[in-house]
Design a protein around this motif. Structure first.
Motif, PDB file in Angstrom:
ATOM      1  N   VAL A   1       0.826  -1.198  -0.137  1.00 44.66           N
ATOM      2  CA  VAL A   1       0.098  -0.060  -0.205  1.00 44.66           C
ATOM      3  C   VAL A   1       0.900   1.300  -0.053  1.00 44.66           C
ATOM      4  CG1 VAL A   1      -1.988   1.149   1.243  1.00 44.66           C
ATOM      5  CG2 VAL A   1      -1.575  -1.169   1.339  1.00 44.66           C
ATOM      6  N   GLN A   2       0.960   2.114  -1.147  1.00 42.64           N
ATOM      7  CA  GLN A   2       1.919   3.056  -1.331  1.00 42.64           C
ATOM      8  C   GLN A   2       1.121   4.556  -0.849  1.00 42.64           C
ATOM      9  OE1 GLN A   2       5.453   2.916  -2.401  1.00 42.64           O
ATOM     10  NE2 GLN A   2       5.074   4.944  -1.485  1.00 42.64           N
ATOM     11  N   HIS A   3       0.745   4.450   0.530  1.00 44.93           N
ATOM     12  CA  HIS A   3       0.022   5.520   1.240  1.00 44.93           C
ATOM     13  C   HIS A   3       0.492   5.608   2.632  1.00 44.93           C
ATOM     14  CE1 HIS A   3      -2.730   6.439  -2.210  1.00 44.93           C
ATOM     15  NE2 HIS A   3      -3.059   5.243  -2.300  1.00 44.93           N
ATOM     16  N   PRO A   4       0.483   6.695   3.406  1.00 42.84           N
ATOM     17  CA  PRO A   4       0.767   6.766   4.752  1.00 42.84           C
ATOM     18  C   PRO A   4       0.050   5.554   5.372  1.00 42.84           C
ATOM     19  CG  PRO A   4       0.908   9.061   3.831  1.00 42.84           C
ATOM     20  CD  PRO A   4       0.209   7.789   2.846  1.00 42.84           C
ATOM     21  N   PRO A   5       0.510   5.008   6.386  1.00 39.19           N
ATOM     22  CA  PRO A   5      -0.399   3.925   7.231  1.00 39.19           C
ATOM     23  C   PRO A   5      -1.687   4.876   7.732  1.00 39.19           C
ATOM     24  CG  PRO A   5       1.757   3.908   7.717  1.00 39.19           C
ATOM     25  CD  PRO A   5       1.921   5.064   7.115  1.00 39.19           C
ATOM     26  N   LYS A   6      -2.409   3.868   7.810  1.00 42.10           N
ATOM     27  CA  LYS A   6      -3.763   4.216   8.494  1.00 42.10           C
ATOM     28  C   LYS A   6      -4.203   3.596   9.671  1.00 42.10           C
ATOM     29  CE  LYS A   6      -5.210   7.018   4.893  1.00 42.10           C
ATOM     30  NZ  LYS A   6      -5.580   8.566   5.013  1.00 42.10           N
ATOM     31  N   TYR A   7      -4.919   4.221  10.589  1.00 43.15           N
ATOM     32  CA  TYR A   7      -5.317   3.334  11.930  1.00 43.15           C
ATOM     33  C   TYR A   7      -6.785   3.565  12.101  1.00 43.15           C
ATOM     34  CZ  TYR A   7      -5.479   7.976  13.949  1.00 43.15           C
ATOM     35  OH  TYR A   7      -5.650   9.283  14.243  1.00 43.15           O
ATOM     36  N   GLN A   8      -7.385   2.532  12.843  1.00 43.83           N
ATOM     37  CA  GLN A   8      -8.676   2.481  13.128  1.00 43.83           C
ATOM     38  C   GLN A   8      -9.115   3.535  14.040  1.00 43.83           C
ATOM     39  OE1 GLN A   8     -11.424   0.675  11.777  1.00 43.83           O
ATOM     40  NE2 GLN A   8     -12.529   1.930  13.062  1.00 43.83           N
ATOM     41  N   LYS A   9      -9.801   4.653  13.785  1.00 45.35           N
ATOM     42  CA  LYS A   9     -10.424   5.622  14.601  1.00 45.35           C
ATOM     43  C   LYS A   9     -11.551   5.345  15.581  1.00 45.35           C
ATOM     44  CE  LYS A   9      -8.875   8.664  11.331  1.00 45.35           C
ATOM     45  NZ  LYS A   9      -9.092   9.622   9.886  1.00 45.35           N
ATOM     46  N   ARG A  10     -11.877   5.626  16.686  1.00 46.59           N
ATOM     47  CA  ARG A  10     -12.585   5.331  17.675  1.00 46.59           C
ATOM     48  C   ARG A  10     -14.183   5.596  16.727  1.00 46.59           C
ATOM     49  NH1 ARG A  10     -12.034   4.317  22.629  1.00 46.59           N
ATOM     50  NH2 ARG A  10     -10.103   5.186  22.870  1.00 46.59           N
TER      51      ARG A  10
ATOM     52  N   ILE B   1       1.133 -10.525  13.154  1.00 49.75           N
ATOM     53  CA  ILE B   1       2.319  -9.884  13.659  1.00 49.75           C
ATOM     54  C   ILE B   1       2.332  -8.392  12.913  1.00 49.75           C
ATOM     55  CG2 ILE B   1       4.768  -9.619  13.537  1.00 49.75           C
ATOM     56  CD1 ILE B   1       4.572 -12.847  13.132  1.00 49.75           C
ATOM     57  N   VAL B   2       2.281  -7.187  13.913  1.00 50.29           N
ATOM     58  CA  VAL B   2       1.982  -6.009  13.450  1.00 50.29           C
ATOM     59  C   VAL B   2       3.402  -5.159  14.019  1.00 50.29           C
ATOM     60  CG1 VAL B   2       0.906  -3.987  13.509  1.00 50.29           C
ATOM     61  CG2 VAL B   2      -0.242  -6.005  13.804  1.00 50.29           C
ATOM     62  N   SER B   3       3.909  -4.329  13.054  1.00 55.56           N
ATOM     63  CA  SER B   3       5.403  -3.561  13.264  1.00 55.56           C
ATOM     64  C   SER B   3       4.953  -2.344  12.804  1.00 55.56           C
ATOM     65  CB  SER B   3       6.489  -4.255  12.973  1.00 55.56           C
ATOM     66  OG  SER B   3       6.476  -4.555  11.609  1.00 55.56           O
ATOM     67  N   LYS B   4       5.653  -1.434  13.668  1.00 56.37           N
ATOM     68  CA  LYS B   4       5.735   0.070  12.848  1.00 56.37           C
ATOM     69  C   LYS B   4       7.172   0.544  12.936  1.00 56.37           C
ATOM     70  CE  LYS B   4       3.582   1.832  16.482  1.00 56.37           C
ATOM     71  NZ  LYS B   4       2.959   2.658  17.387  1.00 56.37           N
ATOM     72  N   HIS B   5       7.406   1.159  11.821  1.00 53.71           N
ATOM     73  CA  HIS B   5       8.849   1.672  11.701  1.00 53.71           C
ATOM     74  C   HIS B   5       8.778   2.801  11.061  1.00 53.71           C
ATOM     75  CE1 HIS B   5       9.906  -2.677  11.391  1.00 53.71           C
ATOM     76  NE2 HIS B   5       8.695  -2.899  10.805  1.00 53.71           N
ATOM     77  N   TYR B   6      10.026   3.659  11.177  1.00 54.82           N
ATOM     78  CA  TYR B   6      10.226   4.871  10.477  1.00 54.82           C
ATOM     79  C   TYR B   6      10.965   4.500   9.285  1.00 54.82           C
ATOM     80  CZ  TYR B   6       9.293   7.606  14.708  1.00 54.82           C
ATOM     81  OH  TYR B   6       8.589   8.276  15.569  1.00 54.82           O
ATOM     82  N   VAL B   7      10.614   5.385   8.087  1.00 54.45           N
ATOM     83  CA  VAL B   7      10.997   4.827   6.782  1.00 54.45           C
ATOM     84  C   VAL B   7      12.197   5.789   6.630  1.00 54.45           C
ATOM     85  CG1 VAL B   7       9.332   4.812   5.470  1.00 54.45           C
ATOM     86  CG2 VAL B   7      10.099   7.124   5.758  1.00 54.45           C
ATOM     87  N   GLY B   8      13.486   5.176   5.796  1.00 49.55           N
ATOM     88  CA  GLY B   8      14.502   5.919   5.606  1.00 49.55           C
ATOM     89  C   GLY B   8      14.645   7.186   4.943  1.00 49.55           C
ATOM     90  N   GLU B   9      15.693   7.898   5.095  1.00 48.41           N
ATOM     91  CA  GLU B   9      15.812   9.194   4.481  1.00 48.41           C
ATOM     92  C   GLU B   9      15.367   9.188   2.955  1.00 48.41           C
ATOM     93  OE1 GLU B   9      18.708  12.923   4.337  1.00 48.41           O
ATOM     94  OE2 GLU B   9      19.504  11.069   4.945  1.00 48.41           O
ATOM     95  N   GLY B  10      14.589  10.068   2.545  1.00 44.64           N
ATOM     96  CA  GLY B  10      13.957  10.348   1.167  1.00 44.64           C
ATOM     97  C   GLY B  10      12.949   9.184   0.745  1.00 44.64           C
ATOM     98  N   GLU B  11      12.433   8.193   1.654  1.00 46.36           N
ATOM     99  CA  GLU B  11      11.555   7.181   1.377  1.00 46.36           C
ATOM    100  C   GLU B  11      10.149   7.795   1.535  1.00 46.36           C
ATOM    101  OE1 GLU B  11      11.999   2.967   2.380  1.00 46.36           O
ATOM    102  OE2 GLU B  11      14.023   3.853   3.326  1.00 46.36           O
ATOM    103  N   GLU B  12       9.169   7.226   1.040  1.00 46.85           N
ATOM    104  CA  GLU B  12       7.653   7.641   1.289  1.00 46.85           C
ATOM    105  C   GLU B  12       7.256   6.651   2.208  1.00 46.85           C
ATOM    106  OE1 GLU B  12       6.164  10.593   0.239  1.00 46.85           O
ATOM    107  OE2 GLU B  12       7.995  11.093  -0.428  1.00 46.85           O
ATOM    108  N   PRO B  13       6.228   7.086   3.057  1.00 42.95           N
ATOM    109  CA  PRO B  13       5.546   6.056   4.063  1.00 42.95           C
ATOM    110  C   PRO B  13       4.842   5.064   3.181  1.00 42.95           C
ATOM    111  CG  PRO B  13       4.491   8.112   4.335  1.00 42.95           C
ATOM    112  CD  PRO B  13       5.704   8.423   3.149  1.00 42.95           C
ATOM    113  N   TYR B  14       4.724   3.514   3.491  1.00 41.27           N
ATOM    114  CA  TYR B  14       3.919   2.747   2.966  1.00 41.27           C
ATOM    115  C   TYR B  14       3.465   1.715   4.038  1.00 41.27           C
ATOM    116  CZ  TYR B  14       8.485   0.436   2.927  1.00 41.27           C
ATOM    117  OH  TYR B  14       9.625  -0.511   3.311  1.00 41.27           O
ATOM    118  N   VAL B  15       2.801   0.695   3.571  1.00 38.74           N
ATOM    119  CA  VAL B  15       2.248  -0.350   4.294  1.00 38.74           C
ATOM    120  C   VAL B  15       2.570  -1.764   3.527  1.00 38.74           C
ATOM    121  CG1 VAL B  15       0.363  -1.449   5.497  1.00 38.74           C
ATOM    122  CG2 VAL B  15       0.698   0.841   5.626  1.00 38.74           C
TER     123      VAL B  15
END
Length: 142
Positions: free
Chosen positions: A10-19, A117-131
């Protein structure tokens, strides 16, 4: 021949379930529009990878990659590239969002998920966020 696994990018910033929101006589899911926007991606990936609806039990791995906040100093940013993200949103809310979004498309109901299994990471320099989401039907006992 159909496959018993599926890999989704998924080439978009990660989303999360809102209340969920409650009103007079109704219950509203503020994440529903975002979930519906992912349906075409899931369907096209299933078609491209020649995968039919998975029937489980499933092992699911979700990896969410976030940008380092712009407000952080340069040295802090550099130290966080590629590291685990230990701030909000919670990993379980990230998982819930994507599992709910895939329900009825990739599999009938998310109750067939036996391992997650779920993990959250920071992207490297110059990379776009994804899932990345990897789903595998588990054969046998373990």
């Amino acid at each position: 021949m159909t496959k018993n696994f599926l890999n989704i990018f998924v080439q978009h910033p990660p989303k999360y379930q809102k209340r969920h929101r409650m009103g007079k006589g109704f219950n509203y899911d503020p994440s529903s529009k975002d979930k519906k926007m992912l349906a075409p991606l899931f369907k096209s990936e299933m078609s491209r990878q020649k995968c039919q609806k998975l029937t489980g039990p499933l092992a699911v791995t979700i990896s969410a990659y976030y940008n380092v906040p712009k407000s952080y100093s340069k040295s802090v940013k550099e130290s966080l590239y590629g590291q685990y993200k230990i701030t909000k949103p919670d990993a379980d809310n990230v998982a819930k969002f994507y599992l709910d979004a895939m329900s009825g498309i990739v599999y009938e109901d998310d109750n067939i998920i036996a391992k997650l299994i779920v993990s959250k990471h920071y992207v490297g320099e110059g990379e776009e966020p994804y899932v990345t989401i990897n789903l595998q039907e588990m054969l046998g006992m373990y």
